[in-house]
Write an enzyme that holds these catalytic residues in place. Structure first.
Site, mmCIF file in Angstrom:
data_model
loop_
_atom_site.group_PDB
_atom_site.id
_atom_site.type_symbol
_atom_site.label_atom_id
_atom_site.label_comp_id
_atom_site.label_asym_id
_atom_site.label_seq_id
_atom_site.Cartn_x
_atom_site.Cartn_y
_atom_site.Cartn_z
ATOM 1 N N GLN A 184 36.816 1.207 164.601
ATOM 2 C CA GLN A 184 36.913 0.573 163.279
ATOM 3 C C GLN A 184 38.358 0.152 162.981
ATOM 4 O O GLN A 184 39.301 0.925 163.156
ATOM 5 C CB GLN A 184 36.402 1.543 162.202
ATOM 6 C CG GLN A 184 36.365 0.966 160.811
ATOM 7 C CD GLN A 184 35.416 -0.221 160.670
ATOM 8 O OE1 GLN A 184 34.278 -0.181 161.144
ATOM 9 N NE2 GLN A 184 35.882 -1.286 160.034
ATOM 10 N N LYS A 240 27.182 1.322 159.380
ATOM 11 C CA LYS A 240 26.839 0.926 160.752
ATOM 12 C C LYS A 240 25.990 2.020 161.411
ATOM 13 O O LYS A 240 24.992 1.733 162.084
ATOM 14 C CB LYS A 240 28.122 0.679 161.569
ATOM 15 C CG LYS A 240 28.818 -0.611 161.188
ATOM 16 C CD LYS A 240 30.233 -0.734 161.733
ATOM 17 C CE LYS A 240 30.909 -1.973 161.147
ATOM 18 N NZ LYS A 240 32.337 -2.108 161.500
ATOM 19 N N ASP A 291 32.164 -5.755 169.384
ATOM 20 C CA ASP A 291 32.921 -6.446 168.343
ATOM 21 C C ASP A 291 33.457 -7.786 168.859
ATOM 22 O O ASP A 291 33.893 -8.623 168.071
ATOM 23 C CB ASP A 291 34.114 -5.586 167.890
ATOM 24 C CG ASP A 291 33.878 -4.928 166.537
ATOM 25 O OD1 ASP A 291 32.947 -5.355 165.825
ATOM 26 O OD2 ASP A 291 34.631 -3.990 166.208
#
Ligand code: NDP
Length: 293
Positions: A95, A51, A118
């Site tokens: 994460q 990422k 997200d």
């Protein structure tokens, strides 16, 4: 059979993102993404690295926070608050999965919903259910929808059967595909571990999406002749012949299902590359919404 090339379609999304980043930079605005990793799970570490690398390639300002396993809930939430207040950061992601002592839901709830790229914050979950386009949709379902559209497969009026009801894939994908308008308008059925007569249900699908985390679970008996099959699964299976000792397979038994499909995504190279592409796109969207750029 059309083999859906997720790598190529992800490149198209990246090309759009690159153009959008340049346009923002021309106005003196640089989109910024902060990725937070707690602990040293190798798979999570690899995701965070890719990422960060992709952000940089696209001209997005990227900050990586790698915290030790023993980081407390308070320290993690304090970092999230600091990132919420940082004007250089427009997207924040922590994460998943964090170590067991961390309350993941509480950490997600601490993220400013405007920076929740997200799409896991309750405000964004609600916005998806309300068809509010200012919200953030989780990247994997968004990537599945984009794969379909880019492959000339319009879900409108079709029966989409989704295997799996997680908050990361199955449930938001069901909301996306049943939403009114482009990329939606499907008739959606969601099946899970408590569903009865599973193959009978999945055989009704014009579009079958497998997101359960069981290697090769979807076999020929689950698939109707001519169906489109999207394989979200990413599973490690032992493979002594491979230098790493394992290989990555999907939730679909590719060899036996492929002859029955009109279109199918491979693993790897299908949904996987789309997830990161949609994360980058969400970061640009957050930056635009926050700055008005
Ligand atoms: P979860 O474990 O959170 O959810 C799995 C879902 O599948 C649950 O709803 C579960 O049902 C259902 N399920 C499990 N076993 C069966 C079964 N035997 N029969 C029917 N339903 C079953 O997984 P995720 O949604 O997070 O991930 C699913 C897969 O997608 C994984 O392989 C993951 O690695 C992959 N993934 C890939 C991404 C990508 O970028 N391509 C991103 C995210 C995930 P129940 O609710 O009843 O327990």
């Amino acid at each position: 059979m059309q083999l859906i090339d997720g790598k190529r379609i992800a490149q198209e999304v990246h090309a759009e993102t690159r153009v959008a980043v340049e346009a923002l930079k021309a106005q003196g605005i640089t989109p910024g993404l902060a990725v937070v990793l707690v602990g040293d799970d190798p798979a999570s570490r690899a995701y965070v690295r890719s990422k960060d690398k992709m952000s940089k390639e696209l001209g997005i300002y990227s900050v990586k926070h790698e915290l030790p396993e023993e980081t407390t809930q308070e320290a993690l939430v304090a970092l999230v608050h600091q990132l919420n207040a940082d004007p250089a950061i427009h997207g924040i992601l922590v994460q998943s999965p964090p170590p067991a002592h961390i309350d993941e839901a509480a950490v997600v709830a601490a993220i400013d919903p405007r920076k929740d790229v997200d799409g896991f914050h309750p405000v964004n979950v609600a916005k998806l259910a309300l068809d509010d386009p200012t919200g953030f949709v989780p990247c994997t379902p968004l990537g599945c929808q984009r794969l379909l559209l880019a492959s000339g497969i319009d879900p409108a009026g079709k029966h989409a059967v989704i295997l799996g009801r997680s908050m990361i894939v199955g449930k938001p994908l069901a909301l996306l595909l049943m939403a009114k308008g482009k990329g939606g308008d499907a008739t959606v059925t969601v099946v899970h571990s408590r569903s009865r007569n599973l193959p009978e249900l999945t055989r009704q699908a014009d579009i079958l999406i497998a997101a359960i985390g069981r290697p090769g679970f979807v076999t020929a008996e689950h698939v109707r002749e001519g169906a489109v099959v999207i394989d979200v699964g990413i599973n490690r299976v032992e493979d002594p012949a491979n230098a790493k000792g394992y290989r990555i397979v999907g939730d679909v038994a590719f060899e036996e299902v492929a002859p029955k499909c009109s279109a199918l995504t491979p693993v790897p190279g299908g949904v996987g590359p789309m997830t990161i592409a949609m994360l980058m796109a969400n970061t640009v969207k957050a930056c635009r919404q926050i700055t008005g750029g």
